[in-house]
Design an enzyme around this catalytic site. Sequence first.
Site, PDB file in Angstrom:
ATOM      1  N   LYS A  22       0.837  -1.204   0.000  1.00 46.22           N
ATOM      2  CA  LYS A  22       0.000   0.000   0.000  1.00 46.22           C
ATOM      3  C   LYS A  22       0.867   1.247   0.000  1.00 46.22           C
ATOM      4  CE  LYS A  22      -3.859  -2.476   2.076  1.00 46.22           C
ATOM      5  NZ  LYS A  22      -4.591  -2.890   3.300  1.00 46.22           N
ATOM      6  N   GLN A  54      -4.910  -1.666   9.442  1.00 49.95           N
ATOM      7  CA  GLN A  54      -4.858  -3.013   8.870  1.00 49.95           C
ATOM      8  C   GLN A  54      -5.468  -4.018   9.847  1.00 49.95           C
ATOM      9  OE1 GLN A  54      -3.806  -3.525   5.713  1.00 49.95           O
ATOM     10  NE2 GLN A  54      -4.291  -5.687   5.862  1.00 49.95           N
ATOM     11  N   ASP A 105     -11.355   2.383   3.712  1.00 49.43           N
ATOM     12  CA  ASP A 105     -11.680   0.951   3.715  1.00 49.43           C
ATOM     13  C   ASP A 105     -13.191   0.727   3.585  1.00 49.43           C
ATOM     14  OD1 ASP A 105      -9.594  -0.927   3.899  1.00 49.43           O
ATOM     15  OD2 ASP A 105      -9.212  -0.418   6.004  1.00 49.43           O
TER      16      ASP A 105
HETATM   17  N1  GUN Z   1      -7.064  -7.073   6.049  1.00 53.42           N
HETATM   18  C1  GUN Z   1      -7.307  -7.810   4.928  1.00 53.42           C
HETATM   19  N2  GUN Z   1      -7.837  -7.037   3.968  1.00 53.42           N
HETATM   20  C2  GUN Z   1      -7.919  -5.790   4.476  1.00 53.42           C
HETATM   21  C3  GUN Z   1      -8.380  -4.554   3.948  1.00 53.42           C
HETATM   22  O1  GUN Z   1      -8.848  -4.435   2.813  1.00 53.42           O
HETATM   23  N3  GUN Z   1      -8.291  -3.494   4.792  1.00 53.42           N
HETATM   24  C4  GUN Z   1      -7.814  -3.592   6.055  1.00 53.42           C
HETATM   25  N4  GUN Z   1      -7.783  -2.499   6.804  1.00 53.42           N
HETATM   26  N5  GUN Z   1      -7.400  -4.723   6.587  1.00 53.42           N
HETATM   27  C5  GUN Z   1      -7.447  -5.814   5.792  1.00 53.42           C
END
Ligand code: GUN
Length: 293
Positions: free
Chosen positions: A53, A97, A120
Site C-alpha cells: 500500500k 490493517q 476501507d
Molecule cells: N485485512 C485484509 N484485507 C484488508 C483490507 O482491505 N483493509 C484492512 N484495513 N485490513 C485488511
Amino acid sequence: MACMLIDGKKIAGEIQEELAQEVAALKEKGVTPGLAVILVGEDPASQMYVQMKGRTCKKLGMHSETIILPDATTEQELLQRIDGLNADPRIHGILVQLPLPSHIREDRVIEAIHPDKDVDAFHPYNVGRMFAGSPSFLPATPAGIQQLLLRSGVETAGKRAVVVGRSNIVGKPVAALLMQKGPGGDATVTLAHSRTRDLGQVTREAEILIVAVGKANFISRDMVRPGAVIIDAGTNKVDDPGSEKGYRWVGDVDFEAVKDVCAAITPVPGGVGPMTIAMLMSNTLRAAENTLA
Ligand code: GUN
C-alpha cells in the site's frame, strides 16, 4: 478445458495509470492525496499488504504515512493515533490493517475513523450506504473483485454466484455488491460459510464462485462446477523449502486441481490482491477530491 487466467496485476496496472493522471491533475489544484496506514503487530500477510500500500501510494504520486505499532499497543493509544490523523489536513484516508491483536476492539477502532477518511469503507455509516446502494466509498477487495469481473467481460446478471466466507471485509460486502442492481450486479447470490451443510453441493451450483476463507487449498476440484468463473481472494503463506525465501503465497482454491475444469480463474498472487490496492488508491483519491467540493 482451457481456462482463462484473469490477470489482476495487469488490470490493476491499467487502473493505476488512470489514477496517476487524476492524482497529477489534483496536485495542480494544490491537493496531494494522503493515505495513512496503521499496522499493529506482526501478522505476515498484513506486513506484506501494508508495504504494498505504501509503495503504490508513492508510485502514484500520493503522500503516504506508514505507522507500525507493537503488538502490545493499547486500544487507547491506537484511538489517540486515529484522532490525530482525523485532524491532520495532509491525510485524506486512514486505514487500520486488520486483523488487530485480540485485546483491541475492532469495532471501536473502525468507528473512531472519520467516515470521510474511511477509505476501507468499514465504518457503519459507509457500510450502511453501500447496502442502501448509495455508496460513498466501496470496500476495496469487494470493489476490486467486481472490477475484475466487469473488466474481464464476465456477465453477472442473472447468474448464480456463490460466496464462500462471511467476513465483514470480503464475504458479506461482496455478496451485497453482486446482488445490487446494475453493471457487475444483478446476480442470484448465495453466501456459504463454515456452518453451511454440504458445502460442496452448494459451491457446485456456482457459475461464479468467490472464495474468501483464509485456508490454503480449501476449494477442491470436486467442489467446482465445470465452466465456473472462480475468484480467489485468499492469501495464505505456506512453507516451501524448495524456494529461495522458504515460503510462498497460495490462495483458498487448489489452483492446479481446478484449472482445467473452470472457465476462468484469478491466480494468487496476481489476482485479487493488486485490485484491492488499486481500489484503495481510488478511494484515497476520491477522499482528497471531496475536500475541494
Ligand atoms: N485485512 C485484509 N484485507 C484488508 C483490507 O482491505 N483493509 C484492512 N484495513 N485490513 C485488511
